[in-house]
Scaffold this motif. Structure first.
Motif: not given
Length: 216
Positions: A88-89, A108-109, A128-129, A131, A149, A151, A170-171
């Motif tokens: 994550t991140d 995610s992220g 998810s989310e 980039s 989702a 980015r 949402h993608t």
């Protein structure tokens, strides 16, 4: 879409064990750089904010390891077990996962640039989310994976993958060629996410049913 491959040195240090290299790097807050590791075990290890550069990992175990906010650049992982690993991140640049186990891994992220997933198993993995900038999923099992989702303005390709029961809520899949992928049971918010995607006639019928369209 062109994927820039990892930039690895012609010769890499092989004398140090994976566990020792990671422990020293964490203790002294230094990057793990220029090594080739084979068969090491870092399962469940805390590697948040770790930096890995110009390394090759073969048949290493990172199952359950935590890479939150870590930085991986110019790395090749072959036949490694990253099941349940947490990214994550994290930031991944010029990284190749080849023949790896990534089931349940969490990206995610995360930010992924010039990253390739080749012949890997990532059932239930979470993106998810995230980039994506030039990310390729090739001949991989992504069944049940979460791509919700992603980015906006992300660039990625899905080629010959199993996407059954995957979540694309949402993608946008505009520009994706899904004809060589299996998409049974995949989830979409609506038709707008599929606008511009290339599918077979059979897939179109399946998608129509998913979106509530009646074909007579």
């Amino acid at each position: 879409m062109k994927i820039t491959p990892p930039n690895l040195p012609a010769q890499q240090e092989e004398a140090i064990a994976l566990e020792e290299a990671l422990s020293l790097a964490c203790a002294y807050e230094e990057a793990v750089e220029g090594y080739a590791f084979t068969g090491g075990n870092a399962a469940q290890q805390e590697l948040s904010k770790a930096e890995v550069r110009m390394c090759r990992f073969a048949r290493c175990c990172f199952s359950g390891a935590r890479f939150e906010n870590a930085w991986l650049q110019d790395a090749v992982l072959e036949g490694c077990d990253l099941s349940g690993a947490v990214f994550t991140d994290a930031t991944l640049r010029r990284v190749c996962f080849r023949g790896c186990k990534l089931s349940g891994a969490n990206f995610s992220g995360a930010f992924l640039e010039d990253v390739r997933f080749e012949g890997s198993v990532a059932q239930g993995a979470v993106f998810s989310e995230a980039s994506f900038k030039n990310v390729l999923f090739e001949q991989s099992d992504l069944s049940g994976a979460g791509f919700g989702a992603i980015r906006k303005n992300s660039r990625f390709r899905l080629e010959g993958c199993c996407l059954e029961r995957a979540d694309f809520l949402h993608t946008s899949l505009a520009g994706q060629d899904l004809t060589a992928c299996s998409i049974g049971g995949a989830s979409f918010s609506g038709a707008q996410e599929l606008r511009g995607a290339k599918v077979t006639m059979l897939q179109a019928c399946e998608l129509a049913r998913l979106l509530g369209v009646i074909i007579e």
